[in-house]
Design an enzyme around this catalytic site. Structure first.
Site, PDB file in Angstrom:
ATOM      1  N   ALA A 175     -37.964 -10.824 -34.377  1.00 39.94           N
ATOM      2  CA  ALA A 175     -37.705  -9.697 -33.470  1.00 39.94           C
ATOM      3  C   ALA A 175     -36.664 -10.021 -32.409  1.00 39.94           C
ATOM      4  O   ALA A 175     -36.410  -9.210 -31.534  1.00 39.94           O
ATOM      5  CB  ALA A 175     -39.010  -9.248 -32.822  1.00 39.94           C
ATOM      6  N   GLY A 176     -36.095 -11.198 -32.508  1.00 41.21           N
ATOM      7  CA  GLY A 176     -35.134 -11.593 -31.475  1.00 41.21           C
ATOM      8  C   GLY A 176     -33.882 -10.730 -31.494  1.00 41.21           C
ATOM      9  O   GLY A 176     -33.516 -10.151 -32.515  1.00 41.21           O
ATOM     10  N   ARG A 201     -26.575 -14.018 -28.169  1.00 43.47           N
ATOM     11  CA  ARG A 201     -25.562 -15.079 -28.113  1.00 43.47           C
ATOM     12  C   ARG A 201     -24.707 -15.163 -29.380  1.00 43.47           C
ATOM     13  O   ARG A 201     -23.713 -15.873 -29.417  1.00 43.47           O
ATOM     14  CB  ARG A 201     -26.243 -16.433 -27.838  1.00 43.47           C
ATOM     15  CG  ARG A 201     -26.539 -16.646 -26.371  1.00 43.47           C
ATOM     16  CD  ARG A 201     -27.251 -17.956 -26.139  1.00 43.47           C
ATOM     17  NE  ARG A 201     -28.655 -17.887 -26.575  1.00 43.47           N
ATOM     18  CZ  ARG A 201     -29.436 -18.955 -26.729  1.00 43.47           C
ATOM     19  NH1 ARG A 201     -28.953 -20.160 -26.514  1.00 43.47           N
ATOM     20  NH2 ARG A 201     -30.689 -18.823 -27.103  1.00 43.47           N
ATOM     21  N   ASN A 216     -28.951 -19.958 -32.639  1.00 41.18           N
ATOM     22  CA  ASN A 216     -28.854 -19.035 -31.511  1.00 41.18           C
ATOM     23  C   ASN A 216     -27.431 -18.537 -31.305  1.00 41.18           C
ATOM     24  O   ASN A 216     -27.217 -17.484 -30.738  1.00 41.18           O
ATOM     25  CB  ASN A 216     -29.353 -19.698 -30.231  1.00 41.18           C
ATOM     26  CG  ASN A 216     -30.829 -20.062 -30.343  1.00 41.18           C
ATOM     27  OD1 ASN A 216     -31.661 -19.206 -30.595  1.00 41.18           O
ATOM     28  ND2 ASN A 216     -31.140 -21.332 -30.208  1.00 41.18           N
ATOM     29  N   LYS A 222     -10.860  -7.352 -66.268  1.00 41.09           N
ATOM     30  CA  LYS A 222     -11.935  -6.581 -65.667  1.00 41.09           C
ATOM     31  C   LYS A 222     -12.744  -5.888 -66.754  1.00 41.09           C
ATOM     32  O   LYS A 222     -12.168  -5.186 -67.589  1.00 41.09           O
ATOM     33  CB  LYS A 222     -11.352  -5.546 -64.712  1.00 41.09           C
ATOM     34  CG  LYS A 222     -12.400  -4.773 -63.952  1.00 41.09           C
ATOM     35  CD  LYS A 222     -12.075  -3.301 -63.871  1.00 41.09           C
ATOM     36  CE  LYS A 222     -13.048  -2.496 -64.701  1.00 41.09           C
ATOM     37  NZ  LYS A 222     -12.761  -1.086 -64.742  1.00 41.09           N
ATOM     38  N   TYR A 225      -6.790   3.645 -66.417  1.00 40.49           N
ATOM     39  CA  TYR A 225      -7.164   4.603 -65.393  1.00 40.49           C
ATOM     40  C   TYR A 225      -6.138   5.723 -65.344  1.00 40.49           C
ATOM     41  O   TYR A 225      -4.937   5.468 -65.201  1.00 40.49           O
ATOM     42  CB  TYR A 225      -7.208   3.855 -64.054  1.00 40.49           C
ATOM     43  CG  TYR A 225      -7.696   4.649 -62.879  1.00 40.49           C
ATOM     44  CD1 TYR A 225      -8.909   5.333 -62.931  1.00 40.49           C
ATOM     45  CD2 TYR A 225      -6.964   4.688 -61.698  1.00 40.49           C
ATOM     46  CE1 TYR A 225      -9.365   6.042 -61.838  1.00 40.49           C
ATOM     47  CE2 TYR A 225      -7.412   5.389 -60.602  1.00 40.49           C
ATOM     48  CZ  TYR A 225      -8.619   6.071 -60.674  1.00 40.49           C
ATOM     49  OH  TYR A 225      -9.059   6.761 -59.579  1.00 40.49           O
ATOM     50  N   SER A 255       5.976  -8.584 -74.872  1.00 32.71           N
ATOM     51  CA  SER A 255       6.063  -8.634 -73.414  1.00 32.71           C
ATOM     52  C   SER A 255       6.274  -7.246 -72.840  1.00 32.71           C
ATOM     53  O   SER A 255       6.957  -6.410 -73.428  1.00 32.71           O
ATOM     54  CB  SER A 255       7.249  -9.513 -73.009  1.00 32.71           C
ATOM     55  OG  SER A 255       7.017 -10.819 -73.449  1.00 32.71           O
TER      56      SER A 255
HETATM   57  C1  UD1 Z   1     -39.530 -21.013 -28.781  1.00 38.80           C
HETATM   58  C2  UD1 Z   1     -40.755 -21.782 -28.282  1.00 38.80           C
HETATM   59  C3  UD1 Z   1     -40.322 -23.184 -27.895  1.00 38.80           C
HETATM   60  C4  UD1 Z   1     -39.676 -23.865 -29.078  1.00 38.80           C
HETATM   61  C5  UD1 Z   1     -38.537 -23.020 -29.643  1.00 38.80           C
HETATM   62  C6  UD1 Z   1     -38.077 -23.610 -30.962  1.00 38.80           C
HETATM   63  C7  UD1 Z   1     -42.254 -20.163 -27.237  1.00 38.80           C
HETATM   64  C8  UD1 Z   1     -42.731 -19.577 -25.972  1.00 38.80           C
HETATM   65  N1  UD1 Z   1     -41.320 -21.094 -27.149  1.00 38.80           N
HETATM   66  O1  UD1 Z   1     -38.645 -20.922 -27.675  1.00 38.80           O
HETATM   67  O2  UD1 Z   1     -41.453 -23.941 -27.474  1.00 38.80           O
HETATM   68  O3  UD1 Z   1     -39.205 -25.141 -28.695  1.00 38.80           O
HETATM   69  O4  UD1 Z   1     -38.963 -21.682 -29.893  1.00 38.80           O
HETATM   70  O5  UD1 Z   1     -36.937 -22.966 -31.430  1.00 38.80           O
HETATM   71  O6  UD1 Z   1     -42.730 -19.805 -28.285  1.00 38.80           O
HETATM   72  N2  UD1 Z   1     -39.465 -13.613 -31.059  1.00 38.80           N
HETATM   73  C9  UD1 Z   1     -40.051 -12.433 -31.398  1.00 38.80           C
HETATM   74  N3  UD1 Z   1     -40.569 -11.646 -30.420  1.00 38.80           N
HETATM   75  C10 UD1 Z   1     -40.548 -12.009 -29.119  1.00 38.80           C
HETATM   76  C11 UD1 Z   1     -39.952 -13.232 -28.777  1.00 38.80           C
HETATM   77  C12 UD1 Z   1     -39.430 -14.018 -29.771  1.00 38.80           C
HETATM   78  O7  UD1 Z   1     -40.101 -12.059 -32.566  1.00 38.80           O
HETATM   79  O8  UD1 Z   1     -41.055 -11.228 -28.288  1.00 38.80           O
HETATM   80  C13 UD1 Z   1     -38.934 -14.462 -32.130  1.00 38.80           C
HETATM   81  C14 UD1 Z   1     -37.444 -14.685 -32.038  1.00 38.80           C
HETATM   82  O9  UD1 Z   1     -36.748 -13.748 -32.829  1.00 38.80           O
HETATM   83  C15 UD1 Z   1     -37.283 -16.074 -32.626  1.00 38.80           C
HETATM   84  C16 UD1 Z   1     -38.579 -16.751 -32.278  1.00 38.80           C
HETATM   85  O10 UD1 Z   1     -39.513 -15.736 -32.019  1.00 38.80           O
HETATM   86  O11 UD1 Z   1     -37.167 -16.027 -34.042  1.00 38.80           O
HETATM   87  C17 UD1 Z   1     -38.430 -17.674 -31.073  1.00 38.80           C
HETATM   88  O12 UD1 Z   1     -38.065 -16.915 -29.948  1.00 38.80           O
HETATM   89  P1  UD1 Z   1     -37.031 -17.449 -28.892  1.00 38.80           P
HETATM   90  O13 UD1 Z   1     -36.902 -16.456 -27.817  1.00 38.80           O
HETATM   91  O14 UD1 Z   1     -35.812 -17.920 -29.575  1.00 38.80           O
HETATM   92  O15 UD1 Z   1     -37.880 -18.681 -28.317  1.00 38.80           O
HETATM   93  P2  UD1 Z   1     -37.337 -19.981 -27.653  1.00 38.80           P
HETATM   94  O16 UD1 Z   1     -37.056 -19.722 -26.232  1.00 38.80           O
HETATM   95  O17 UD1 Z   1     -36.262 -20.578 -28.486  1.00 38.80           O
HETATM   96 CA    CA Z   2     -34.808 -19.889 -30.271  1.00 39.62          CA
END
Ligand code: UD1
Ligand code: CA
Length: 488
Positions: free
Chosen positions: A43-44, A48, A258, A382, A418, A436
């Site tokens: 869900a991220g 970046r 990231n 093709k 075509y 040719s």
């Molecule tokens: C997280 C961990 C951290 C770890 C790191 C490894 C937590 C609180 N922290 O940090 O300890 O070292 O991953 O990469 O778990 N995501 C969701 N929904 C949300 C938030 C995040 O689906 O509400 C997903 C993101 O898309 C991603 C993953 O969870 O795939 C990690 O989220 P991210 O925000 O990247 O966590 P980090 O700060 O990297």
């Molecule tokens: Ca991450």
């Protein structure tokens, strides 16, 4: 197979302290392991990446990041895979619609703990839950299996890593005796905790019932005001549930993506890994650092691949196949003893044994070559089929054509398939020779053994075994004088 972390002696003493009941439960799991549910967090936002496309759809080795994780999860034969996607992530869902996974929307991005909790609605208590990350694509199945072996009815297994540079990761806090106590996120860590190099990968496995209970107790009382999945570790310790760490054998497996720099770094990891594998299997590579494998390669023995070759999708290379420098080959099969000269683009083609292709040839989807076919420079094929021993050695276009055996296509021959609206088929029977610069206007049939004179444009059936000329006759004008410039 290793089953523990890095501290076998400590593990041994812990085992000795475990209750008989726990041992009995472990035995039961060994007899009939709990069904596995995999949760993939995706869900991220991926700000970046600075891209219009969602982060988990960015391609790594030709496949979206999330697809890598789904594919790896599938090798575990889980009962279900739950992908948590976010607001605005509908594109992720539609792009990977055909995948055998269930989708859960996390409408608000309230943290990793909150994200896992959304998926838990669909996971029965009796399951073992494995949490993976959509942006940690290279996690290996072997490592996951080791981790799963550490989890049990009253055990949580946690994948950690020893990072040279732990910046950005949650840190693993262990007791003096080396037992994992909790995870502290970087932004909440003290200076002493920041000095810890063992980091949280985010990957863990534990029983659904326990995880559900802990997630309900997680509070957003941290500097990010998020529900941290990582807080379940301290809750497990509090509940006297054993936390079993596994230190990832290779840091590259647990690196997250990231930004574009990390994406390129993982692409390099993948590239090196794929090349190493081919070398181990006996393929000769002119330079392993200059081969890009973005898919699967099956091959025979004594295959040679020159520099700057890109292999995509499913590529099959027969015994003694040679690929010249700079070739791009996608979803194609190349028969034994075929040589592809430099700078060819081959996509969706089926090539028989003993063929010569290129340099600078282009084979497009469904091009099918029988054995001993020659395709030379600047030839495009093709949706055409060439019978054994047929040749198109220079500057030709073969589209929607079917060629018999031993056909010789002269330089500059064009199959005009075509008409500006529709495509039409051409049949060229055995032993035809086209001169040719001839144009074969489809639909048309050229009979066996026919010869078409150079420069002909044929629009009607060409009879077998004869010479057909379809061009203006050459004439010479007697007594003709070149005009001279008039004097002003
Ligand atoms: C997280 C961990 C951290 C770890 C790191 C490894 C937590 C609180 N922290 O940090 O300890 O070292 O991953 O990469 O778990 N995501 C969701 N929904 C949300 C938030 C995040 O689906 O509400 C997903 C993101 O898309 C991603 C993953 O969870 O795939 C990690 O989220 P991210 O925000 O990247 O966590 P980090 O700060 O990297
Ligand atoms: Ca991450």
């Amino acid at each position: 197979m290793r089953t523990g972390g890095q501290r076998p002696s400590k593990r041994g003493s812990r085992d000795a302290r475990r209750s008989g009941a726990a041992r009995g439960a472990d035995a039961a799991r060994a007899a009939s392991p709990a069904p596995l549910s995999v949760v993939i967090l995706a869900a991220g936002e991926g700000k970046r990446m600075k891209s219009a496309h969602p982060k988990v759809l960015q391609p790594l080795a030709g496949r979206p990041l999330l697809k890598h994780v789904i594919d790896t999860a599938r090798t575990l034969a889980p009962a279900a895979i739950q992908v948590v996607y976010g607001h605005g992530g509908e594109g992720v869902r539609s792009a990977l619609e055909v995948e055998p996974v269930s989708w859960t929307l996390q409408a608000e991005r309230l943290g990793t703990g909150h994200a896992v909790l959304q998926a838990m609605q669909h996971i029965p208590d009796g399951h073992l839950v494995l949490v993976l990350y959509g942006d940690v694509p290279l996690i290996g199945r072997g490592t996951i299996r080791e981790l799963l072996a550490l989890a049990g009815p009253r055990r949580l297994a946690l994948l950690t890593m020893k990072a040279d540079d732990p910046q950005g990761y949650g840190r693993i806090v262990r007791s003096a005796r080396g037992l994992v106590q909790r995870i502290v996120e970087e932004r909440d860590a003290t200076r002493r905790e920041l000095a810890i190099h063992e980091c949280n990968t985010g990957v863990l496995a534990c029983p659904a019932q326990l995880l559900r209970g802990w997630l309900a107790r997680v509070k957003p009382d941290n500097s990010a005001a998020e529900y941290y999945l990582t807080d379940v570790i301290a809750l497990a310790v509090k509940d006297r549930i054993a936390v079993r760490p596994l230190i990832a054998p290779r840091v590259s497996e647990v690196l997250g993506v990231n930004d574009k720099a990390q994406l390129a770094q993982l692409e390099a990891v993948w590239r090196a890994q794929a090349a190493r594998e081919l070398l181990r299997e006996g393929v000769t590579l002119a330079d392993p650092a200059r081969l890009d494998v973005r898919g699967e390669v099956a091959h025979g023995t004594d295959v040679f691949i020159d520099v700057n070759v890109v292999l995509e999708g499913k590529v099959v290379l027969g015994d003694r196949v040679r690929l010249g420098a700079g070739c791009v080959i996608r979803n194609s099969e190349i028969g034994a003893d075929t040589e592809v000269f430099p700078h060819c683009v081959i996509d969706g083609a089926l090539i028989g044994p003993g063929c010569n292709i290129g340099p600078f040839a282009r084979l497009r989807p469904t091009a099918t070559l029988a054995g001993s076919v020659h395709i030379g420079n600047f030839v495009e094929v093709k949706n055409s089929r060439l019978g054994a021993g047929s040749k198109a050695n220079h500057l030709a276009y073969l589209g929607d054509a079917r060629l018999g055996e031993r056909v010789n296509i002269g330089a500059g021959t064009i199959v005009a398939n075509y008409d500006g609206a529709n495509k039409h088929a051409t049949l060229i029977e055995d032993d035809v020779h086209t001169g040719s610069n001839s144009v074969l206007v489809a639909p048309i049939t050229v009979g066996a053994g026919a010869t078409i004179a150079a420069g002909s444009t044929v629009t009607r059936a060409v009879p077998a075994g004869k010479l057909t000329v379809a061009r203006a006759r050459q004439a010479t004008i007697e007594g003709w004088r070149r005009p001279v410039k008039s004097k002003k």
